[in-house]
Write an enzyme that holds these catalytic residues in place. Structure first.
Site, PDB file in Angstrom:
ATOM      1  N   TYR A 295       9.548 -31.982   4.278  1.00 55.43           N
ATOM      2  CA  TYR A 295       9.109 -33.269   3.700  1.00 55.43           C
ATOM      3  C   TYR A 295       8.808 -34.416   4.799  1.00 55.43           C
ATOM      4  O   TYR A 295       7.583 -35.096   4.571  1.00 55.43           O
ATOM      5  CB  TYR A 295      10.205 -34.094   2.567  1.00 55.43           C
ATOM      6  N   LYS A 299       4.947 -36.349   5.667  1.00 50.18           N
ATOM      7  CA  LYS A 299       5.082 -37.808   5.476  1.00 50.18           C
ATOM      8  C   LYS A 299       4.493 -38.279   7.067  1.00 50.18           C
ATOM      9  O   LYS A 299       3.758 -39.569   7.244  1.00 50.18           O
ATOM     10  CB  LYS A 299       6.270 -38.810   5.237  1.00 50.18           C
TER      11      LYS A 299
END
Length: 402
Positions: A295, A299
């Site tokens: 994750y 990002k």
């Protein structure tokens, strides 16, 4: 770079730009030297014309640094809180410049020097006091600034739904895109009823390989002015324990979908000569993030993608921004498999984004998040960053997934 700097400096009068440069010099050059290099025995600070020496002076260097750092940032961004505080601080400097030569120099010469110095800094104080309108520039409604439709992905909840509400409140018709059609229809009804704008609900799974293309085709007949790439999810846990298919979907949704959708829609924004592209990233993209590694990597991808767009689009009329929130009140924690923990209101996060849009390449919501994501990343070794981050994420991750 030269054109960008000229543009950034053109919004202020020359005397205010001089204060900006002086504040930046004091915050980033002189005060750090004074604090860390200058010997304690010869250190000296002045407040209200009173001299302080030694360790007392060292301690008083810290509020001086804060004032100049705040001044540099406040002038650069022309923040509303600069009025009246800039004039208040300059006023105390004017008092100090009057008192200093009279008390410590004395005589006619000291009196004359004090009066002249007071006149100079007093003039700056008055000028800053009268500059209130410069620090409180009226916001141009988004409907006038960009026009057209706003396309919001991940609009069924959290940050996405708040973006949609804000756009509708400012008169923009909104395309609501997400998987859950029932929620999109409920939100569309709310926006039409409360704000009288047109809406279009597009039920689409952007984690599918053709999802972004399907959304682009669904809005092909609309005059799109704003694109918000918000759809995404997290997946917490030790990497070896995570499901491969879900990891693949996360990379598809968080990285590939914004690239494809922006690629399909950006040429239309450039052709119309105005518009905006917002990429919703996360402070997770600023440092290694054990137990949330993929994750965080997605990002980081979003951040570099969006900031690069900002650099490319300067002068085109199309603004680009990366929004980097921290923990936010939404479904994110539940979907990511995290333990519940506090978060900022999604409406506040959206307000931060739209205040920064057109002003900077990226923005982090909240000073606490900025310190954790940026200051720590610049000061700590990468190994420390990873270990500290792991300790934080462990407390948010169920024991069976650690």
């Amino acid at each position: 770079m030269r054109d960008w700097l000229r543009e950034r400096m053109s919004g202020r009068p020359l005397w205010m730009n001089a204060l900006l440069v002086f504040s930046a010099y004091m915050a980033f050059v002189y005060v750090p030297w004074d604090l860390f290099v200058k010997p304690v025995l010869v250190d000296e600070e002045v407040w209200f014309g009173v001299r302080f020496h030694g360790w007392t002076a060292k301690l008083l260097t810290l509020p001086h640094w804060f004032v100049y750092a705040a001044g540099a940032y406040g002038f650069w961004r022309m923040r509303p809180w600069m009025w009246p505080w800039a004039s208040v601080y300059t006023g105390q400097v004017a008092i100090g410049m009057l008192v200093w030569p009279i008390v410590y120099q004395g005589g006619i010469g000291g009196l004359a020097a004090g009066i002249v110095s007071f006149a100079v800094f007093g003039s700056l104080t008055v000028a800053l006091w009268r500059a209130r309108e410069r620090f409180e520039r009226p916001a141009v409604p988004l409907s006038e600034r960009y026009g057209g439709w706003a396309v919001v992905t991940g609009a069924s909840a959290g940050i996405g739904s708040e973006f949609a509400r804000r756009f509708a409140r400012e008169g923009l018709p909104v395309v609501l895109a997400a998987r859950r059609e029932d929620r999109l229809k409920d939100l569309a009804t709310e926006l039409e009823r409360e704000h009288g704008v047109e809406t279009r609900a597009v039920a689409v799974d952007l984690a599918a390989a053709d999802g972004a293309d399907r959304l682009a085709e669904a809005v092909a007949d609309l005059d799109v002015g704003v694109v918000v790439n918000n759809a995404g999810f997290g997946y917490a846990g030790a990497f070896a324990k995570l499901d491969t298919a879900r990891l693949r979907d996360m990379v598809q949704l968080n990285c590939l979908a914004p690239v494809v959708l922006t690629s399909r829609l950006l040429p239309r924004l450039l052709e119309r000569g105005r518009g905006a592209v917002i990429v919703v990233g996360s402070i997770a993209g600023n440092q290694p993030l054990p137990l949330h590694g993929v994750y965080g990597a997605t990002k980081a991808f979003d951040r570099l993608f969006g900031e690069s767009l900002w650099g490319e689009l300067r002068g085109s009329g199309v603004d680009a921004l990366v929004l980097e929130p921290g923990s936010t009140t939404s479904e994110f924690h539940q979907v990511a498999g995290e333990l519940p923990h506090a978060g900022a209101p999604a409406a506040d996060v959206v307000r931060t984004a739209l205040d920064a849009l057109g002003q900077q390449p990226s923005v982090i919501h909240g000073w606490g998040n900025w310190i954790r994501a940026v200051l720590a990343a610049r000061l700590l070794p990468r190994s420390w960053q990873a270990l500290v981050a792991k300790g934080v994420i462990e407390r948010q991750t169920p024991e069976g997934l650690r």
